[in-house]
Scaffold this motif. Structure first.
Motif, PDB file in Angstrom:
ATOM      1  N   ARG B 362       0.832  -1.201   0.000  1.00 54.43           N
ATOM      2  CA  ARG B 362       0.000   0.000   0.000  1.00 54.43           C
ATOM      3  C   ARG B 362       0.871   1.257   0.000  1.00 54.43           C
ATOM      4  O   ARG B 362       0.668   2.179  -0.774  1.00 54.43           O
ATOM      5  N   ARG B 363       1.872   1.272   0.879  1.00 56.93           N
ATOM      6  CA  ARG B 363       2.745   2.437   0.990  1.00 56.93           C
ATOM      7  C   ARG B 363       3.499   2.667  -0.300  1.00 56.93           C
ATOM      8  O   ARG B 363       3.670   3.774  -0.756  1.00 56.93           O
ATOM      9  N   MET B 364       3.920   1.581  -0.872  1.00 57.34           N
ATOM     10  CA  MET B 364       4.673   1.744  -2.097  1.00 57.34           C
ATOM     11  C   MET B 364       3.811   2.365  -3.196  1.00 57.34           C
ATOM     12  O   MET B 364       4.247   3.241  -3.927  1.00 57.34           O
ATOM     13  N   GLU B 365       2.551   1.905  -3.269  1.00 53.23           N
ATOM     14  CA  GLU B 365       1.651   2.445  -4.264  1.00 53.23           C
ATOM     15  C   GLU B 365       1.405   3.944  -4.043  1.00 53.23           C
ATOM     16  O   GLU B 365       1.396   4.720  -4.990  1.00 53.23           O
ATOM     17  N   HIS B 366       1.282   4.318  -2.804  1.00 51.94           N
ATOM     18  CA  HIS B 366       1.084   5.730  -2.433  1.00 51.94           C
ATOM     19  C   HIS B 366       2.255   6.586  -2.910  1.00 51.94           C
ATOM     20  O   HIS B 366       2.094   7.589  -3.607  1.00 51.94           O
ATOM     21  N   VAL B 367       3.459   6.097  -2.591  1.00 48.83           N
ATOM     22  CA  VAL B 367       4.679   6.828  -2.990  1.00 48.83           C
ATOM     23  C   VAL B 367       4.737   6.947  -4.500  1.00 48.83           C
ATOM     24  O   VAL B 367       5.072   7.981  -5.050  1.00 48.83           O
ATOM     25  N   GLU B 368       4.367   5.854  -5.093  1.00 49.57           N
ATOM     26  CA  GLU B 368       4.395   5.848  -6.537  1.00 49.57           C
ATOM     27  C   GLU B 368       3.482   6.940  -7.108  1.00 49.57           C
ATOM     28  O   GLU B 368       3.883   7.677  -7.999  1.00 49.57           O
ATOM     29  N   LEU B 374       4.456  14.405  -8.479  1.00 47.96           N
ATOM     30  CA  LEU B 374       5.583  15.314  -8.267  1.00 47.96           C
ATOM     31  C   LEU B 374       6.457  15.464  -9.508  1.00 47.96           C
ATOM     32  O   LEU B 374       7.183  16.421  -9.646  1.00 47.96           O
ATOM     33  N   ASN B 375       6.420  14.550 -10.334  1.00 51.11           N
ATOM     34  CA  ASN B 375       7.298  14.624 -11.508  1.00 51.11           C
ATOM     35  C   ASN B 375       6.974  15.869 -12.330  1.00 51.11           C
ATOM     36  O   ASN B 375       5.897  16.003 -12.881  1.00 51.11           O
ATOM     37  N   PRO B 376       7.905  16.774 -12.428  1.00 56.52           N
ATOM     38  CA  PRO B 376       7.646  18.031 -13.139  1.00 56.52           C
ATOM     39  C   PRO B 376       7.398  17.786 -14.614  1.00 56.52           C
ATOM     40  O   PRO B 376       6.608  18.465 -15.238  1.00 56.52           O
ATOM     41  N   LEU B 377       8.049  16.754 -15.045  1.00 56.62           N
ATOM     42  CA  LEU B 377       7.930  16.467 -16.463  1.00 56.62           C
ATOM     43  C   LEU B 377       6.540  15.980 -16.822  1.00 56.62           C
ATOM     44  O   LEU B 377       6.104  16.091 -17.945  1.00 56.62           O
TER      45      LEU B 377
END
Lengths: 76, 432
Positions: B362-368, B374-377
């Protein structure tokens, strides 16, 4: 010749015995084959003996002190 | 005078000038070397005579002298006539027969069997006459492959018996024959007499070779016939008794041979059938099937073995408990408890792991997701762009810009380099 006579009649008797034993159906295959071989040899021997003796009619004639064989002519 | 004086008397002599008159009366002359006398034997008397008087016959007469008035000569009126010596011969025959019978020489037990297939036959008979011709003819007709050896002997007359006996002995000594035939053709009692003599009977008895007697005709019986191994009524009959028909023998051999072959063939057939039946057995026809069957058997055995083992274990356990060993129970219980704890720990462990893993995912999915945001691109794909100065720093305010400065615009798929012509702030004030 006494021996030869016996051998012929014994051969005949032996042949009959062999055949009877074979016909009883109680022989092993090995015995059957040895019986057959012996029987066949006997048949051959008997047949040969019957024909090999030439017809010969002779009479004994006195020659000197001994008797000898001489051809016999029944008409003589 | 003479008739009364002489009465009846026995006289002996030889018959001559025999006349058997149609009236039934016999007329003849009786003579001896010294004298002759005419005789008459009337029909009433001669009816009891059992032979026919012949010229030269030796006779004994009972008669009486009588004057034959027609010729003026005496003649003998005969009342009885006997052949000379006949009474003696008959007596001798009976005596010898009784004697040899008493010795057991006629016993069936003594008789030798005839060879079934004689190949060499000895004949003891006269070399002339019908007997030897008949013998040779019948023998060779029945059995063409036959050797015949004739020992010629006189078969009647003085010394013939001794010659016959010697011939029988001699043929035995030669040891080359299978059978003897001894005999002669028909004749009177006197003619056949040699075969009634003891010397012949002894020779036949002593013969190693079987003897067939063939003397005279059917009705003639001699001592030789009684002592022979087989009595043949005639020489021809003797030949038939002596040898089989060769054709019969050949046929018999052929039949034996056929039986021989048939017996062997029968057996081969029986064996063949048995063999085929065996070869047809599933074991040979479908080996795989057979193996399967065996495998099933093995399985079954295994099962049985397992049952046996369990049974054995249970029995052992029972023995342990029966021994009343409390320790057994205790041990068992503590083992059970330990097992339970291990099981529980295992469960917990597994549960814990599961929870942890779920949480981490779950945490990993959240970070993802955050990372994506967050990716500016990432925004560039939606039509936004970044403007950077020559040193790569992102420009956040128009105030940072100078006219004529080269700036880099970053779009999603690349960069554009351009120069600033003018800039306006949000209020619309122009700088520069």
């Amino acid at each position: 010749m006494v021996n030869k006579k016996e051998s012929f009649e014994e051969a005949l008797k032996r042949l009959e015995t062999l055949v009877e034993q074979m016909e009883s159906g109680e022989l092993s295959l090995e015995a059957m084959i040895t019986h057959f071989e012996e029987g066949s040899a006997l048949v051959e021997r008997c047949s040969k003996q019957l024909t090999e003796v030439e017809q010969k009619i002779e009479k004994l004639v006195k020659r000197g002190d001994s008797l000898e064989r001489a051809p016999f002519d029944a008409e003589a | 005078m003479l008739e009364q004086g002489l009465g009846e008397l026995w006289v002996s002599g030889e018959l001559s000038r025999v006349t058997l008159h149609t009236s039934g009366h016999w007329y003849f002359t009786l003579k001896d070397p010294q004298a002759a006398v005419s005789c008459a034997m009337f029909a009433r008397e001669n009816a009891s005579v059992d032979f026919v008087p012949e010229e030269g016959m030796k006779v004994e007469l009972l008669g009486r002298a009588s004057l034959y008035e027609a010729s003026g000569r005496y003649q003998l009126i005969v009342s009885e006539m006997e052949a000379s010596g006949r009474g003696d011969l008959q007596k001798q025959f009976e005596a010898l027969k009784a004697k040899l019978a008493a010795e057991g020489l006629f016993d069936e037990m003594r008789k030798k069997p005839l060879p079934k297939v004689p190949q060499r036959i000895g004949l003891v008979t006269s070399s002339t006459g019908a007997a030897v011709r008949d013998l040779v003819e019948v023998l060779t007709r029945r059995f063409p492959h036959l050797e015949i050896l004739l020992a010629p002997v006189p078969v009647q007359g003085e010394g013939s018996a001794r010659r016959i006996a010697a011939a029988i002995e001699y043929l035995n000594q030669r040891q080359e024959l299978d059978l003897l035939i001894v005999g002669r053709g028909g004749g009177s009692l006197e003619d056949l007499w040699a075969f009634n003599e003891e010397v012949v009977a002894r020779a036949i008895t002593a013969s190693e070779l079987p003897v067939i007697s063939a003397v005279g005709h059917e009705i003639d019986f001699t001592i030789a016939d009684f002592v022979a191994d087989v009595r043949a009524p005639t020489p021809s009959a003797a030949a038939e008794l002596a040898v089989p028909e060769e054709a019969d023998l050949t046929r018999m051999l052929g039949a034996e041979q056929r039986r021989l072959v048939a017996a062997l063939r029968d057996m081969m057939q029986r064996l063949q059938i048995r063999f085929e039946r065996l070869a047809d057995h599933p074991v040979f026809r479908e080996p795989a099937q057979a193996v399967k069957l065996y495998r099933q058997d093995v399985k079954q055995l295994k099962r049985q073995l397992a049952v046996v083992l369990v049974e054995a274990q249970r029995a052992r356990a029972e023995r342990v408990s029966q021994a009343g060993l409390r320790g057994g129970h205790t041990l068992e219980r503590s083992l059970q408890q330990m097992q339970q704890r291990v099981d529980e720990a295992g469960l917990r462990l597994r549960h814990g792991c599961d929870v942890q893993r779920r949480d981490r995912r779950r945490r990993m999915e959240h970070v993802e997701r955050q990372l994506v945001l967050l990716n500016p691109l990432a925004v560039l794909s939606r039509g936004y762009s970044l403007t950077m100065r020559g040193d790569g720093s992102v420009m956040r305010s128009v105030a940072e810009a100078k006219v004529g400065e080269a700036i880099t615009t970053q779009l999603e798929d690349g960069q554009m380099i351009s120069s600033v012509k003018e800039f306006k702030n949000r209020a619309g004030e122009e700088d520069g």
